[in-house]
Design a protein around this motif. Structure first.
Motif, mmCIF file in Angstrom:
data_model
loop_
_atom_site.group_PDB
_atom_site.id
_atom_site.type_symbol
_atom_site.label_atom_id
_atom_site.label_comp_id
_atom_site.label_asym_id
_atom_site.label_seq_id
_atom_site.Cartn_x
_atom_site.Cartn_y
_atom_site.Cartn_z
ATOM 1 N N SER A 167 0.814 -1.227 0.000
ATOM 2 C CA SER A 167 0.000 0.000 0.000
ATOM 3 C C SER A 167 0.841 1.267 0.000
ATOM 4 O O SER A 167 0.336 2.350 0.303
ATOM 5 C CB SER A 167 -0.922 -0.007 1.223
ATOM 6 N N ARG A 168 2.091 1.139 -0.341
ATOM 7 C CA ARG A 168 3.023 2.272 -0.320
ATOM 8 C C ARG A 168 2.511 3.457 -1.139
ATOM 9 O O ARG A 168 2.603 4.605 -0.714
ATOM 10 C CB ARG A 168 4.374 1.808 -0.842
ATOM 11 N N THR A 169 1.971 3.198 -2.323
ATOM 12 C CA THR A 169 1.476 4.279 -3.185
ATOM 13 C C THR A 169 0.299 4.993 -2.537
ATOM 14 O O THR A 169 0.220 6.230 -2.566
ATOM 15 C CB THR A 169 1.071 3.731 -4.564
ATOM 16 N N GLN A 170 -0.613 4.230 -1.936
ATOM 17 C CA GLN A 170 -1.761 4.838 -1.260
ATOM 18 C C GLN A 170 -1.322 5.673 -0.061
ATOM 19 O O GLN A 170 -1.869 6.747 0.188
ATOM 20 C CB GLN A 170 -2.735 3.760 -0.787
ATOM 21 N N VAL A 171 -0.339 5.172 0.685
ATOM 22 C CA VAL A 171 0.179 5.922 1.833
ATOM 23 C C VAL A 171 0.805 7.230 1.353
ATOM 24 O O VAL A 171 0.614 8.284 1.966
ATOM 25 C CB VAL A 171 1.178 5.074 2.656
ATOM 26 N N ALA A 172 1.525 7.179 0.234
ATOM 27 C CA ALA A 172 2.119 8.396 -0.326
ATOM 28 C C ALA A 172 1.026 9.379 -0.749
ATOM 29 O O ALA A 172 1.168 10.595 -0.552
ATOM 30 C CB ALA A 172 3.032 8.054 -1.505
ATOM 31 N N ASP A 173 -0.070 8.869 -1.321
ATOM 32 C CA ASP A 173 -1.198 9.732 -1.700
ATOM 33 C C ASP A 173 -1.794 10.404 -0.466
ATOM 34 O O ASP A 173 -2.101 11.603 -0.486
ATOM 35 C CB ASP A 173 -2.282 8.930 -2.416
ATOM 36 N N LEU A 174 -1.947 9.641 0.610
ATOM 37 C CA LEU A 174 -2.471 10.200 1.851
ATOM 38 C C LEU A 174 -1.516 11.254 2.400
ATOM 39 O O LEU A 174 -1.939 12.346 2.789
ATOM 40 C CB LEU A 174 -2.682 9.094 2.894
ATOM 41 N N GLU A 175 -0.242 10.944 2.399
ATOM 42 C CA GLU A 175 0.753 11.870 2.941
ATOM 43 C C GLU A 175 0.739 13.201 2.185
ATOM 44 O O GLU A 175 0.846 14.272 2.794
ATOM 45 C CB GLU A 175 2.133 11.233 2.876
ATOM 46 N N ARG A 176 0.588 13.160 0.862
ATOM 47 C CA ARG A 176 0.536 14.395 0.070
ATOM 48 C C ARG A 176 -0.694 15.229 0.417
ATOM 49 O O ARG A 176 -0.672 16.450 0.287
ATOM 50 C CB ARG A 176 0.534 14.071 -1.422
ATOM 51 N N ALA A 177 -1.770 14.576 0.847
ATOM 52 C CA ALA A 177 -3.008 15.296 1.149
ATOM 53 C C ALA A 177 -3.008 15.939 2.540
ATOM 54 O O ALA A 177 -3.821 16.819 2.805
ATOM 55 C CB ALA A 177 -4.195 14.337 1.047
ATOM 56 N N LEU A 178 -2.096 15.524 3.399
ATOM 57 C CA LEU A 178 -2.080 16.047 4.762
ATOM 58 C C LEU A 178 -1.637 17.508 4.792
ATOM 59 O O LEU A 178 -0.770 17.914 4.036
ATOM 60 C CB LEU A 178 -1.151 15.217 5.644
ATOM 61 N N PRO A 179 -2.225 18.281 5.693
ATOM 62 C CA PRO A 179 -1.820 19.686 5.809
ATOM 63 C C PRO A 179 -0.398 19.818 6.348
ATOM 64 O O PRO A 179 0.097 18.909 7.021
ATOM 65 C CB PRO A 179 -2.826 20.279 6.799
ATOM 66 N N ASN A 180 0.233 20.938 6.046
ATOM 67 C CA ASN A 180 1.580 21.203 6.559
ATOM 68 C C ASN A 180 1.577 21.111 8.076
ATOM 69 O O ASN A 180 0.641 21.569 8.725
ATOM 70 C CB ASN A 180 2.059 22.589 6.130
ATOM 71 N N GLY A 181 2.628 20.535 8.619
ATOM 72 C CA GLY A 181 2.760 20.397 10.057
ATOM 73 C C GLY A 181 2.128 19.140 10.624
ATOM 74 O O GLY A 181 2.211 18.900 11.821
ATOM 75 N N SER A 182 1.483 18.341 9.781
ATOM 76 C CA SER A 182 0.864 17.096 10.237
ATOM 77 C C SER A 182 1.908 16.009 10.421
ATOM 78 O O SER A 182 2.983 16.058 9.831
ATOM 79 C CB SER A 182 -0.173 16.605 9.226
ATOM 80 N N VAL A 183 1.561 15.037 11.233
ATOM 81 C CA VAL A 183 2.409 13.874 11.479
ATOM 82 C C VAL A 183 1.638 12.650 11.015
ATOM 83 O O VAL A 183 0.434 12.535 11.245
ATOM 84 C CB VAL A 183 2.732 13.749 12.986
ATOM 85 N N LEU A 184 2.334 11.727 10.350
ATOM 86 C CA LEU A 184 1.709 10.482 9.898
ATOM 87 C C LEU A 184 2.446 9.300 10.508
ATOM 88 O O LEU A 184 3.654 9.158 10.332
ATOM 89 C CB LEU A 184 1.743 10.377 8.362
ATOM 90 N N THR A 185 1.709 8.464 11.235
ATOM 91 C CA THR A 185 2.259 7.238 11.797
ATOM 92 C C THR A 185 1.710 6.071 10.987
ATOM 93 O O THR A 185 0.494 5.924 10.858
ATOM 94 C CB THR A 185 1.861 7.071 13.279
ATOM 95 N N VAL A 186 2.610 5.264 10.443
ATOM 96 C CA VAL A 186 2.221 4.099 9.644
ATOM 97 C C VAL A 186 2.613 2.842 10.404
ATOM 98 O O VAL A 186 3.764 2.692 10.802
ATOM 99 C CB VAL A 186 2.920 4.116 8.260
#
Length: 186
Positions: free
Chosen positions: A49-68
């Protein structure tokens, strides 16, 4: 000179674009509904799901944190939920095409129930609501914000994003008035 490898690379790039998920609208809706929450989490088979995670990461607002949290077996779902809770995740995203934890899968339901009441979850397909997610918004919902009435007010409505108006170029099209022409006729 035409080389078959160039066509394959172009075809691969096109197919990647066709399966890319647009998380922008659902992330924006989650930000408006759950203001101030900036720590996102996702549980998935990261290798697949790496591509989907990258899509999600691009959509996050600046300053957000993503834990996978990488999960490859159903027996890891409970521990993944515990990890998400321990890491302080504030919003949980479901991947639409993950082989194990995706919108509509029983494993996604188990994960959402594990963090239920603590971390709101969202997805991009209507099936996410069956998993217990608070909201769903994406191409599969026809870009309509779907709300889980057990979690959010069913009367919740609104628009996402500002509408921008820019002047049209003179002679922009047959029958189309430019902004200058509209303003002069007022």
């Amino acid at each position: 000179m035409f080389r078959p490898t160039h066509a394959l690379v172009a075809l691969a790039a096109l197919s990647t674009a066709l399966v890319a998920e647009d998380f922008g609208p659902v992330v924006k809706a989650a930000n408006l509904i759950y203001q101030g929450k900036i720590h996102y989490g996702v549980v998935c088979d990261y290798g697949r799901s790496r591509t989907q995670v990258a899509d999600l990461e691009r959509a996050l607002p600046n300053g957000s944190v993503l834990t996978v949290v990488d999960v490859r077996h159903p027996m890891q779902v409970g521990a993944a939920g515990t990890t998400i809770l321990q890491r302080g995740v504030e919003l949980l995203a479901l991947m639409p095409n993950d082989p194990l934890i995706r919108d509509g899968s029983p494993h996604a339901t188990a994960l959402v129930q594990r963090v239920n009441g603590t971390i709101p979850a969202f997805g991009t397909r209507p099936e996410a609501l069956k998993n217990g997610c608070a909201l769903a918004l994406g191409q599969a919902t026809n870009w309509e914000l779907m709300i889980n009435p057990k979690i959010l007010d069913p009367e919740l409505k609104g628009t996402i994003g500002p509408i921008e108006i820019s002047p049209m170029q003179r002679g922009a099209g047959r029958g189309a008035a430019t902004l200058d022409q509209v303003l002069r006729h007022r």
